[in-house]
Design a protein around this motif. Structure first.
Motif, PDB file in Angstrom:
ATOM      1  N   GLU A 134       0.829  -1.210   0.000  1.00  0.00           N
ATOM      2  CA  GLU A 134       0.000   0.000   0.000  1.00  0.00           C
ATOM      3  C   GLU A 134       0.857   1.251   0.000  1.00  0.00           C
ATOM      4  N   ALA A 135       1.939   1.221   0.787  1.00  0.00           N
ATOM      5  CA  ALA A 135       2.815   2.393   0.820  1.00  0.00           C
ATOM      6  C   ALA A 135       3.431   2.615  -0.558  1.00  0.00           C
ATOM      7  N   ALA A 136       3.844   1.522  -1.197  1.00  0.00           N
ATOM      8  CA  ALA A 136       4.455   1.652  -2.523  1.00  0.00           C
ATOM      9  C   ALA A 136       3.450   2.218  -3.524  1.00  0.00           C
ATOM     10  N   TYR A 137       2.231   1.671  -3.507  1.00  0.00           N
ATOM     11  CA  TYR A 137       1.207   2.179  -4.425  1.00  0.00           C
ATOM     12  C   TYR A 137       0.904   3.643  -4.127  1.00  0.00           C
ATOM     13  N   SER A 138       0.810   3.988  -2.852  1.00  0.00           N
ATOM     14  CA  SER A 138       0.402   5.350  -2.523  1.00  0.00           C
ATOM     15  C   SER A 138       1.493   6.357  -2.885  1.00  0.00           C
ATOM     16  N   CYS A 139       2.740   5.879  -3.044  1.00  0.00           N
ATOM     17  CA  CYS A 139       3.790   6.777  -3.548  1.00  0.00           C
ATOM     18  C   CYS A 139       3.673   6.953  -5.055  1.00  0.00           C
ATOM     19  N   GLY A 140       2.815   6.174  -5.690  1.00  0.00           N
ATOM     20  CA  GLY A 140       2.666   6.279  -7.137  1.00  0.00           C
ATOM     21  C   GLY A 140       3.394   5.200  -7.910  1.00  0.00           C
ATOM     22  N   MET A 141       3.955   4.211  -7.202  1.00  0.00           N
ATOM     23  CA  MET A 141       4.620   3.124  -7.933  1.00  0.00           C
ATOM     24  C   MET A 141       3.552   2.235  -8.571  1.00  0.00           C
TER      25      MET A 141
ATOM     26  N   VAL B  67     -10.972  17.550 -12.813  1.00  0.00           N
ATOM     27  CA  VAL B  67     -11.082  16.524 -13.843  1.00  0.00           C
ATOM     28  C   VAL B  67     -11.329  15.160 -13.192  1.00  0.00           C
ATOM     29  N   SER B  68     -12.295  14.435 -13.706  1.00  0.00           N
ATOM     30  CA  SER B  68     -12.571  13.113 -13.161  1.00  0.00           C
ATOM     31  C   SER B  68     -11.352  12.221 -13.337  1.00  0.00           C
ATOM     32  N   ILE B  69     -10.995  11.479 -12.294  1.00  0.00           N
ATOM     33  CA  ILE B  69      -9.811  10.625 -12.424  1.00  0.00           C
ATOM     34  C   ILE B  69     -10.099   9.415 -13.296  1.00  0.00           C
ATOM     35  N   ARG B  70     -11.380   9.271 -13.696  1.00  0.00           N
ATOM     36  CA  ARG B  70     -11.670   8.186 -14.639  1.00  0.00           C
ATOM     37  C   ARG B  70     -11.442   8.637 -16.076  1.00  0.00           C
ATOM     38  N   ASP B  71     -11.174   9.930 -16.221  1.00  0.00           N
ATOM     39  CA  ASP B  71     -10.901  10.456 -17.552  1.00  0.00           C
ATOM     40  C   ASP B  71      -9.622   9.827 -18.104  1.00  0.00           C
ATOM     41  N   LYS B  72      -9.616   9.604 -19.409  1.00  0.00           N
ATOM     42  CA  LYS B  72      -8.470   8.913 -20.020  1.00  0.00           C
ATOM     43  C   LYS B  72      -7.169   9.701 -19.899  1.00  0.00           C
ATOM     44  N   SER B  73      -7.310  11.039 -19.763  1.00  0.00           N
ATOM     45  CA  SER B  73      -6.104  11.866 -19.712  1.00  0.00           C
ATOM     46  C   SER B  73      -5.388  11.764 -18.364  1.00  0.00           C
ATOM     47  N   VAL B  74      -6.056  11.177 -17.373  1.00  0.00           N
ATOM     48  CA  VAL B  74      -5.455  11.104 -16.044  1.00  0.00           C
ATOM     49  C   VAL B  74      -4.725   9.773 -15.868  1.00  0.00           C
ATOM     50  N   LYS B  75      -3.417   9.846 -15.596  1.00  0.00           N
ATOM     51  CA  LYS B  75      -2.669   8.613 -15.326  1.00  0.00           C
ATOM     52  C   LYS B  75      -2.764   8.307 -13.836  1.00  0.00           C
ATOM     53  N   LEU B  76      -3.225   7.100 -13.541  1.00  0.00           N
ATOM     54  CA  LEU B  76      -3.546   6.801 -12.144  1.00  0.00           C
ATOM     55  C   LEU B  76      -2.323   6.841 -11.236  1.00  0.00           C
ATOM     56  N   THR B  77      -1.181   6.302 -11.704  1.00  0.00           N
ATOM     57  CA  THR B  77      -0.002   6.318 -10.829  1.00  0.00           C
ATOM     58  C   THR B  77       0.456   7.758 -10.583  1.00  0.00           C
ATOM     59  N   GLU B  78       0.288   8.592 -11.607  1.00  0.00           N
ATOM     60  CA  GLU B  78       0.668   9.992 -11.447  1.00  0.00           C
ATOM     61  C   GLU B  78      -0.242  10.676 -10.443  1.00  0.00           C
ATOM     62  N   TYR B  79      -1.538  10.401 -10.582  1.00  0.00           N
ATOM     63  CA  TYR B  79      -2.502  10.960  -9.631  1.00  0.00           C
ATOM     64  C   TYR B  79      -2.149  10.523  -8.207  1.00  0.00           C
ATOM     65  N   ARG B  80      -1.828   9.240  -8.064  1.00  0.00           N
ATOM     66  CA  ARG B  80      -1.493   8.740  -6.736  1.00  0.00           C
ATOM     67  C   ARG B  80      -0.287   9.437  -6.146  1.00  0.00           C
ATOM     68  N   SER B  81       0.696   9.728  -6.996  1.00  0.00           N
ATOM     69  CA  SER B  81       1.888  10.379  -6.456  1.00  0.00           C
ATOM     70  C   SER B  81       1.588  11.821  -6.039  1.00  0.00           C
TER      71      SER B  81
END
Ligand SMILES: Nc1ncnc2c1ncn2[C@@H]1O[C@H](COP(=O)(O)OP(=O)(O)OP(=O)(O)O)[C@@H](O)[C@H]1O
Ligand SMILES: [Mg+2]
Lengths: 256, 244
Positions: A134-141, B67-81
């Motif tokens: 979870e920590a790894a995912y939440s960092c964006g990995m 912007v909805s995070i389900r939008d195709k332009s949003v990269k999920l890992t980027e959003y998470r970071s």
């Protein structure tokens, strides 16, 4: 006395056979174990991919998991000697040619070990705290990055004893490859004996390879034990007492 | 004018037939510190975990900067970071030193060079007062120290929002203060934070807005003053009378 003379005779005359056998045994066992571990890690990565929201992807994931399970069951549930025969002669039947022996041996040991490693890795992943993922995912990995940088390094430490164990088993079990004629140690023994059927020679040769197997497994066990110790890591760390003066360090022992 | 960073729009989450979040609507503005309070099982953690997608919502939507995070332009890992999380159980990477915990994610996710990542990490490690422990492994740190490194790790990613899920609940009482102090200084320096907490003192003193959750709904929200002195809802008053 006669017996020892015989042993020295065999060693003098056939040591190149014996060393060749030892070399091939170690080679096949080593590559087979490493490749098997690799297979185990790959299946581990695949199995732990979080369920996709996409239906089609989810079906593919499900099929992937089933295939992995079938693979594990088949290769753990049958003797490696039989696997060797089926693969070797199956290939011959399908292609009208035979596999070259050493690569065939390596392939068989790898794929067999992979089945066991898959289960070892699975157990290892289960034992790692979910919070690490979870920590790894939440960092964006992404999943692959989380596995490579966070999970697998921790996993390796946990499963190293089991991996060593597989290596030792493989050193011994390469002997079954003699059924397809791989020139490992046991096969060399039968070559050396050739048509000699006197009990002294038979016992002598098998005693020699017995000691050679023991030497290999013992050495490998000790070496891997050392590696395990090293991986457990230093229990001390250094407190930087001052940022301007690197000598102002305080050494700390864990558990104080 | 306030600028919305995260918007929860009729957010729902069920585990099987168990509906945990029923209709969550919330706008988080830049620079705002929001405390989330409510009794155990009311869905506070689930809401945070939905925001950074550790759980996938089963209904409604999440907007990031409109912007909805389900939008195709949003990269999920980027959003998470962009949405950092500080966990109750710290969750430092056990295979890395304190410093690497803050450096490696930057290199892996943000593709920063080692030098740059180290410089940034050291800056934030200093900010949380952990400079002396950069070489320590997680197992060698106390709970409060771990949590401060976890906060430094979150800050190193330069997130837009930091989510805290009961960051002090797993700590011995004498270590709660050091972590709350760090969080208070973050709040002062303008970070956007959503803090699930049982520390009513923190909620009252530090936050701009307090949210009371119950049964999968946001029952009441307002300034600390409004919630702690003049709660309009019976459920809020009842909860507060129990915890205060
Ligand atoms: N992965 C899950 N699967 C099934 N049910 C879950 C899961 N996670 C949470 N729940 C349920 O969701 C409800 C809300 O849980 P949540 O952790 O969000 O509560 P909380 O408000 O954070 O409580 P606490 O103050 O105890 O942390 C609980 O009833 C819990 O049992
Ligand atoms: Mg919770």
């Amino acid at each position: 006395m006669e017996f020892f003379k015989n042993i020295f005779n065999i060693l003098g005359k056939y040591h190149s056979y014996l060393l060749e056998g030892l070399g091939y045994t170690m080679l096949i066992a080593l590559i087979g174990t490493v490749a098997g571990l690799f297979i185990g890690l790959i299946t581990g990565v695949i199995r732990t991919i979080p369920q996709s929201k996409n239906k089609a992807v989810r079906v593919i994931q499900r099929i992937g998991n089933i295939l992995i399970n079938v693979y594990v069951e088949v290769f753990r549930g049958t003797p490696m000697m039989v696997q060797a025969m089926v693969i070797y002669w199956g290939f011959a039947l399908l292609t009208d040619s035979t596999l070259s022996l050493i690569p065939a041996g390596i392939f068989i040991v790898s794929i067999n070990t992979g089945a066991y490693m898959t289960e070892i890795v699975r157990g290892g992943i289960i034992s790692i705290d979910k919070g690490q993922f979870e920590a790894a995912y939440s960092c964006g990995m992404n999943h692959f990055q989380a596995m490579c940088h966070v999970i697998i390094p921790q996993l390796m430490k946990n499963i190293l004893p089991s991996v060593s164990n597989e290596f030792v088993i493989n050193i011994k079990d390469t002997s079954v490859l003699n059924v397809i004629g791989v020139m490992e140690l046991y096969y060399q023994a039968t070559i050396i004996l050739g048509t000699r059927w006197d009990l002294n020679s038979i016992f002598g040769v098998y005693l020699i390879i017995c000691i050679m197997y023991l030497t290999m497994t013992f050495t490998v066990t000790r070496l891997l034990r050392l590696l395990e110790k090293k991986l457990t890591g230093s229990k001390n760390y250094t407190i930087c007492g001052s940022q301007s003066d690197p000598n102002a360090e305080i050494r700390v022992k864990e558990g104080q | 004018m306030s600028e919305a960073v995260i918007t929860l729009d009729h957010l729902e989450k069920s585990f099987g037939t168990n509906a945990v979040l029923k209709d969550i609507n919330l706008t988080v503005n830049r620079g705002e510190v929001i405390s989330v309070i409510g009794s155990s099982g009311s869905g506070k953690s689930t809401m945070l975990r939905c925001i950074n997608l550790l759980e996938s919502p089963t209904g409604g939507d999440i907007l990031y900067e409109g912007v909805s995070i389900r939008d195709k332009s949003v990269k999920l890992t980027e959003y998470r970071s962009k949405v950092a999380m500080v966990f109750q159980q710290f969750n430092l990477f056990n295979n890395m030193t304190a410093l690497d915990n803050c450096v490696k994610p930057q290199m892996i996710v943000l593709k920063r060079t080692k030098e740059e990542a180290t410089r940034i990490a050291l800056e934030y490690i200093e900010k949380v007062g952990m400079s002396a422990y950069v070489n320590a492994r997680p197992s060698q740190l106390s709970g409060g120290q771990k949590q401060r490194i976890a906060i430094a790790r979150a800050l190193s990613m330069n997130p837009d929002v930091i989510l805290f899920d009961e960051p002090t609940s797993a700590l011995d009482p004498e270590m709660v203060g050091e972590v709350l102090d760090v969080m208070q200084s973050l709040a002062k320096s303008g970070y956007t934070m959503i803090v699930v907490t049982h520390e009513m003192g923190f909620a009252r003193e530090v936050s701009d807005r307090v949210i009371f959750m119950d049964g999968g709904y946001i029952v009441e929200e307002g300034t600390p003053e409004e919630i702690f002195k003049n709660a309009t809802q019976e459920r809020t008053r009842k909860f507060l009378s129990k915890v205060l």
